[in-house]
Design a protein around this motif. Sequence first.
Motif, mmCIF file in Angstrom:
data_model
loop_
_atom_site.group_PDB
_atom_site.id
_atom_site.type_symbol
_atom_site.label_atom_id
_atom_site.label_comp_id
_atom_site.label_asym_id
_atom_site.label_seq_id
_atom_site.Cartn_x
_atom_site.Cartn_y
_atom_site.Cartn_z
ATOM 1 N N GLN A 50 64.482 24.694 16.614
ATOM 2 C CA GLN A 50 64.242 26.005 16.012
ATOM 3 C C GLN A 50 64.445 27.117 17.035
ATOM 4 O O GLN A 50 65.005 28.174 16.711
ATOM 5 N N THR A 51 64.009 26.891 18.277
ATOM 6 C CA THR A 51 64.197 27.898 19.329
ATOM 7 C C THR A 51 65.678 28.143 19.571
ATOM 8 O O THR A 51 66.115 29.299 19.688
ATOM 9 N N ARG A 94 68.199 27.592 17.455
ATOM 10 C CA ARG A 94 68.780 28.270 16.288
ATOM 11 C C ARG A 94 68.441 29.753 16.290
ATOM 12 O O ARG A 94 69.278 30.596 15.931
ATOM 13 N N TYR A 95 67.218 30.071 16.697
ATOM 14 C CA TYR A 95 66.811 31.471 16.747
ATOM 15 C C TYR A 95 67.652 32.254 17.756
ATOM 16 O O TYR A 95 68.154 33.345 17.458
ATOM 17 N N ASN A 124 55.909 32.359 10.807
ATOM 18 C CA ASN A 124 56.679 31.823 11.918
ATOM 19 C C ASN A 124 57.293 32.941 12.750
ATOM 20 O O ASN A 124 58.180 33.660 12.275
ATOM 21 N N LEU A 170 59.395 32.860 15.010
ATOM 22 C CA LEU A 170 60.805 32.625 15.320
ATOM 23 C C LEU A 170 61.677 32.622 14.062
ATOM 24 O O LEU A 170 62.784 32.090 14.080
ATOM 25 N N SER A 171 61.200 33.223 12.998
ATOM 26 C CA SER A 171 62.045 33.433 11.825
ATOM 27 C C SER A 171 62.843 34.706 12.029
ATOM 28 O O SER A 171 62.281 35.772 12.292
#
Length: 533
Positions: free
Chosen positions: A288-289, A291-292, A329, A331-332
């Motif tokens: 996720q990090t 992708r962000y 979230n 990191l969205s």
Amino acid sequence: MSAAPQRLSPQRRVLLAAALFALVGLLLQWWRLQVLTASYDQGIFLQVLWNGLRGHPFESTLSSQLSTNVVHGGQWPALGYHRLGQHFTPVLALWIPLVGLLGIWALPVVQVGLMTGAGLVLHRLARQRLEPGLAAMLTIAFYGANAVLGPTWGNFTDLCQLPICVFALLLALEHRRPWLIALAALPIPLIREDTGVLLVGIGLWLAIRQRERWPVALALALYGGAWVVIVTNVLMPLFSDDNSRRFMVENFGQYIPGQEQASSLEVLRQALGQPLTLLRELVSPPGQTLRYLLGQGLPLMLVPLVALDSWLLMGVPMLGLLLAQGSNNPLSINIRYTLLVVPGLFAGTVLWWERHGQAFQSRRLRAVWAGCIALSLLFTVGGNPNRSLSFLIPDSVQPWVYSSPLAQWHHGQQAHQALQLIPAGASVAANTPLVPHLARREVLVRFPDGVTYLDRAGQERQVEWIAVDLDWFQRYGVAFRRDQRALERSQEQLRELAGRYGVQTVRDGVAVLQRDRADNPAARRALAPWLEP
């Protein structure tokens, strides 16, 4: 033989992009209000500003419903609750007169207008260092960035004020005028209790990249950092314990295990004593990090990920997002927190291109960059940020949840007609999609969480009206467990309240009930199928 059509000048391309950004943003915000996809936060900000018109600035029963007194203490939402204990946002008071002028449309106009203006100030900043075509391309990338479009198309956020203020400060630093720098820096920490960290980042960048300006760097960093400490540890506790008992624990509870309350300084002290935990949180979850970061850098051809200036300018707020947790979230890329990172990301890219401007002469590179912007736009549309594009993109594929534009429009119009029964000053309990349309009143609480509130004397009162969109819960409940639970709770509450609240109308699943009034027989019959398990 006719002459070949002339290409638009860089300046006109920027103006066209800004106009398109503003037009699409305003249309989507208009649509969200018409079809009920604007939600709770939109209502909070509208109620906060509407109360300011009536001499009670920053008060909100909607915010009170999110307070630690309600969430942890089991109390009822209260009149007289000041939102400044949750988020310290004095700059919001600037928009109080506009709410009086435009009503429910004020917040969309402010948000889209400020974000459009931010791009124009960024262009002005880029023109100080870059040739016109490059400055225009970078500005168009801003208007096509997922991290810009997602929050702009969503509920109003106080952070929409941040990019234009930061770009204005960096522009003032370019002109080296002390009074202009002070004027531009002044509002940034006042936007929200945590936005002072951006001044710390700017001070750090200035100290490293322009060492001779260390006095200015020190002043900015001290102002921003000291304000964050003072606000979170001195001023916000004057209004409530929400920051220490809710937000510090919810967002940074991994550093203070077992504690139910902690100040920002205490969280910082304990976090610094756990270097392994800090390191883990920086990269967790790694997918996720990554992708962000890629999503943030995509419209700029990933340049910010290799630009030291971008990391210096955005590093401090980015660090806060990477180290935080929470139900929202951080990191969205489509929600408000990303606006803490956007200014440094783009400003740092301007500085990188100043040293590598010759590469922009490559036609192939320009084509790749245009492709990256198009891909960012495609990902934004495909992600349906904040349900702003639900008329185009299904909310769920498995199981399938999609409502056509015509069906959404019809439902929205039926809801608006149903809400017209409720008098302007009456106290109301309403569920999330109806909240923004009922927020211009002193008492509004969320249904099905309850129908009780505390008046200014601390006495328990029951709201006069209930408005609930059962169709909304049923439509989304097949795919989203939270909506299914809300539907079940709403059905249970309405059955329990029968006899105390009479059903006055039901339109397309939107029910309006009034306290101490008999049922409208036709409305009660229309409601019955919606209450079946």
